[in-house]
Design a protein around this motif. Structure first.
Motif, PDB file in Angstrom:
ATOM      1  N   LEU A  65       0.818  -1.132  -0.026  1.00 35.63           N
ATOM      2  CA  LEU A  65      -0.033  -0.009  -0.127  1.00 35.63           C
ATOM      3  C   LEU A  65       0.791   1.309   0.008  1.00 35.63           C
ATOM      4  O   LEU A  65       0.644   2.010  -0.751  1.00 35.63           O
ATOM      5  CB  LEU A  65      -0.951  -0.161   1.045  1.00 35.63           C
ATOM      6  CG  LEU A  65      -1.724   1.371   1.289  1.00 35.63           C
ATOM      7  CD1 LEU A  65      -2.735   1.466   0.191  1.00 35.63           C
ATOM      8  CD2 LEU A  65      -2.689   1.082   2.596  1.00 35.63           C
ATOM      9  N   ALA A  66       1.790   1.347   0.917  1.00 34.19           N
ATOM     10  CA  ALA A  66       2.673   2.339   0.800  1.00 34.19           C
ATOM     11  C   ALA A  66       3.398   2.653  -0.567  1.00 34.19           C
ATOM     12  O   ALA A  66       3.360   3.702  -1.023  1.00 34.19           O
ATOM     13  CB  ALA A  66       3.903   2.138   2.130  1.00 34.19           C
ATOM     14  N   ASP A  67       3.893   1.596  -1.080  1.00 32.83           N
ATOM     15  CA  ASP A  67       4.377   1.925  -2.237  1.00 32.83           C
ATOM     16  C   ASP A  67       3.634   2.378  -3.490  1.00 32.83           C
ATOM     17  O   ASP A  67       4.009   3.309  -4.279  1.00 32.83           O
ATOM     18  CB  ASP A  67       5.024   0.313  -2.733  1.00 32.83           C
ATOM     19  CG  ASP A  67       5.638   0.268  -4.082  1.00 32.83           C
ATOM     20  OD1 ASP A  67       6.598   0.927  -4.131  1.00 32.83           O
ATOM     21  OD2 ASP A  67       5.128  -0.259  -5.078  1.00 32.83           O
ATOM     22  N   ARG A  68       2.410   1.689  -3.244  1.00 28.96           N
ATOM     23  CA  ARG A  68       1.330   2.122  -4.409  1.00 28.96           C
ATOM     24  C   ARG A  68       0.913   3.576  -4.456  1.00 28.96           C
ATOM     25  O   ARG A  68       0.828   4.276  -5.234  1.00 28.96           O
ATOM     26  CB  ARG A  68       0.098   1.267  -4.498  1.00 28.96           C
ATOM     27  CG  ARG A  68       0.267  -0.018  -4.890  1.00 28.96           C
ATOM     28  CD  ARG A  68       1.440  -0.246  -6.044  1.00 28.96           C
ATOM     29  NE  ARG A  68       1.261  -1.565  -6.674  1.00 28.96           N
ATOM     30  CZ  ARG A  68       2.395  -2.353  -6.188  1.00 28.96           C
ATOM     31  NH1 ARG A  68       3.263  -2.194  -5.203  1.00 28.96           N
ATOM     32  NH2 ARG A  68       2.432  -3.631  -6.541  1.00 28.96           N
ATOM     33  N   LEU A  69       0.766   4.206  -2.831  1.00 29.24           N
ATOM     34  CA  LEU A  69       0.352   5.304  -2.807  1.00 29.24           C
ATOM     35  C   LEU A  69       1.606   6.386  -3.143  1.00 29.24           C
ATOM     36  O   LEU A  69       1.039   7.221  -3.914  1.00 29.24           O
ATOM     37  CB  LEU A  69       0.037   5.566  -1.242  1.00 29.24           C
ATOM     38  CG  LEU A  69      -1.427   5.083  -0.673  1.00 29.24           C
ATOM     39  CD1 LEU A  69      -1.322   4.959   0.720  1.00 29.24           C
ATOM     40  CD2 LEU A  69      -2.290   5.608  -1.451  1.00 29.24           C
ATOM     41  N   ALA A  70       3.000   5.972  -3.024  1.00 26.87           N
ATOM     42  CA  ALA A  70       3.944   6.713  -3.316  1.00 26.87           C
ATOM     43  C   ALA A  70       4.075   7.054  -4.870  1.00 26.87           C
ATOM     44  O   ALA A  70       4.109   8.087  -5.469  1.00 26.87           O
ATOM     45  CB  ALA A  70       5.174   6.227  -2.632  1.00 26.87           C
ATOM     46  N   MET A  71       3.808   5.855  -5.507  1.00 30.95           N
ATOM     47  CA  MET A  71       3.658   5.696  -7.069  1.00 30.95           C
ATOM     48  C   MET A  71       2.609   6.856  -7.324  1.00 30.95           C
ATOM     49  O   MET A  71       2.648   7.376  -8.623  1.00 30.95           O
ATOM     50  CB  MET A  71       3.527   4.285  -7.746  1.00 30.95           C
ATOM     51  CG  MET A  71       3.772   4.242  -8.907  1.00 30.95           C
ATOM     52  SD  MET A  71       2.324   4.106 -10.139  1.00 30.95           S
ATOM     53  CE  MET A  71       1.305   2.837  -9.037  1.00 30.95           C
ATOM     54  N   LEU A  72       1.490   6.540  -7.164  1.00 35.46           N
ATOM     55  CA  LEU A  72       0.062   7.218  -7.310  1.00 35.46           C
ATOM     56  C   LEU A  72       0.337   8.806  -7.294  1.00 35.46           C
ATOM     57  O   LEU A  72       0.071   9.602  -8.124  1.00 35.46           O
ATOM     58  CB  LEU A  72      -1.255   6.640  -6.884  1.00 35.46           C
ATOM     59  CG  LEU A  72      -1.585   5.413  -7.380  1.00 35.46           C
ATOM     60  CD1 LEU A  72      -2.748   4.767  -6.408  1.00 35.46           C
ATOM     61  CD2 LEU A  72      -2.148   5.582  -8.655  1.00 35.46           C
ATOM     62  N   VAL A  73       0.939   9.170  -6.180  1.00 31.17           N
ATOM     63  CA  VAL A  73       1.333  10.622  -5.832  1.00 31.17           C
ATOM     64  C   VAL A  73       2.414  11.135  -6.835  1.00 31.17           C
ATOM     65  O   VAL A  73       2.158  12.042  -7.438  1.00 31.17           O
ATOM     66  CB  VAL A  73       1.795  10.429  -4.204  1.00 31.17           C
ATOM     67  CG1 VAL A  73       2.379  12.063  -4.246  1.00 31.17           C
ATOM     68  CG2 VAL A  73       0.731  10.582  -3.476  1.00 31.17           C
ATOM     69  N   GLU A  74       3.508  10.221  -6.821  1.00 36.70           N
ATOM     70  CA  GLU A  74       4.420  10.655  -8.208  1.00 36.70           C
ATOM     71  C   GLU A  74       3.783  10.674  -9.389  1.00 36.70           C
ATOM     72  O   GLU A  74       4.420  11.759 -10.141  1.00 36.70           O
ATOM     73  CB  GLU A  74       5.463   9.386  -8.051  1.00 36.70           C
ATOM     74  CG  GLU A  74       6.611   9.402  -8.988  1.00 36.70           C
ATOM     75  CD  GLU A  74       7.397   8.273  -9.341  1.00 36.70           C
ATOM     76  OE1 GLU A  74       8.131   8.096 -10.418  1.00 36.70           O
ATOM     77  OE2 GLU A  74       7.501   7.628  -8.513  1.00 36.70           O
ATOM     78  N   HIS A  75       3.032  10.086 -10.187  1.00 41.95           N
ATOM     79  CA  HIS A  75       2.410  10.039 -11.309  1.00 41.95           C
ATOM     80  C   HIS A  75       1.241  11.107 -11.237  1.00 41.95           C
ATOM     81  O   HIS A  75       0.332  11.128 -12.612  1.00 41.95           O
ATOM     82  CB  HIS A  75       2.126   8.804 -11.651  1.00 41.95           C
ATOM     83  CG  HIS A  75       3.118   7.787 -12.027  1.00 41.95           C
ATOM     84  ND1 HIS A  75       3.792   8.016 -13.360  1.00 41.95           N
ATOM     85  CD2 HIS A  75       3.670   6.633 -11.604  1.00 41.95           C
ATOM     86  CE1 HIS A  75       4.684   6.936 -13.378  1.00 41.95           C
ATOM     87  NE2 HIS A  75       4.723   6.342 -12.353  1.00 41.95           N
ATOM     88  N   GLY A  76       1.039  11.715 -10.199  1.00 41.07           N
ATOM     89  CA  GLY A  76      -0.058  12.827 -10.356  1.00 41.07           C
ATOM     90  C   GLY A  76      -1.354  12.304 -10.374  1.00 41.07           C
ATOM     91  O   GLY A  76      -2.414  12.897 -10.844  1.00 41.07           O
TER      92      GLY A  76
END
Length: 178
Positions: free
Chosen positions: A56-67
């Motif tokens: 979850l932490a990884d996916r949240l960070a990736m979704l934030v990174e990709h806007g």
């Protein structure tokens, strides 16, 4: 439009989209943020599919990174953050509705899980646009709506009512009368 990263396999629009949200967990995080209103890590962690905290932490960070999501400090708690949808994520709503519709037609879907999507499918394009505006207002602010709010119950309220009714039917109970 952002630049294409060197590690992308091709510039095909389907490939580029799948590079961002092409795994199950990323789509489920977006689903829960869109359809259940989950905005905090714990809320997302407690979804029915039981995602692990590190994924979850990884996916949240990736979704934030990709806007697709924003991340902001929660004013009610110093150690808590609130995630919000961006316009890019809100524009994925028709994709989620189509996935839901396909699943309802071809797979053994639980009624409670189909209830929200059924409201959007039954309401047609107007319901979809109204719900997108509700998401804009919730996640981007009151001035983000593209059109005035329609009279009557919100699409969100209609979806929650349909979900609650389906859960009650599955449990064999009747909703409380008002």
């Amino acid at each position: 439009m952002s630049a294409v990263r060197k590690d992308m396999r091709s510039t095909c629009p389907i490939n580029l989209s799948l590079e961002i949200f092409g795994d199950r967990w990323t789509l489920l995080v977006l689903r829960d943020t869109i359809f259940t209103g989950a905005r905090h890590f714990r809320e997302l962690l407690n979804g029915p599919e039981r995602i692990s905290s590190n994924i979850l932490a990884d996916r949240l960070a990736m979704l934030v990174e990709h806007g697709l999501l924003t991340k902001a400090e929660d004013p009610s708690h110093r150690q808590k953050v609130t995630y919000g949808l961006t316009e890019r994520a809100i524009q994925l709503l028709p994709v989620f509705v189509q996935l839901s519709d396909w699943g309802m037609r071809h797979l053994p879907v639980g009624e409670e899980y189909a209830a929200r999507g059924a409201v959007l499918a039954a309401g047609g394009p107007q319901a979809l646009e109204a719900f997108m505006d509700e998401l804009r207002e919730t996640h981007l602010g009151p001035g983000a709506r593209l059109r005035p709010a329609p009279d009557g119950p919100t699409i969100t309220a209609q979806m929650e009512s349909a979900y609650a009714a389906a859960v009650n039917r599955a449990a064999g109970t009747r909703p409380a009368s008002r």
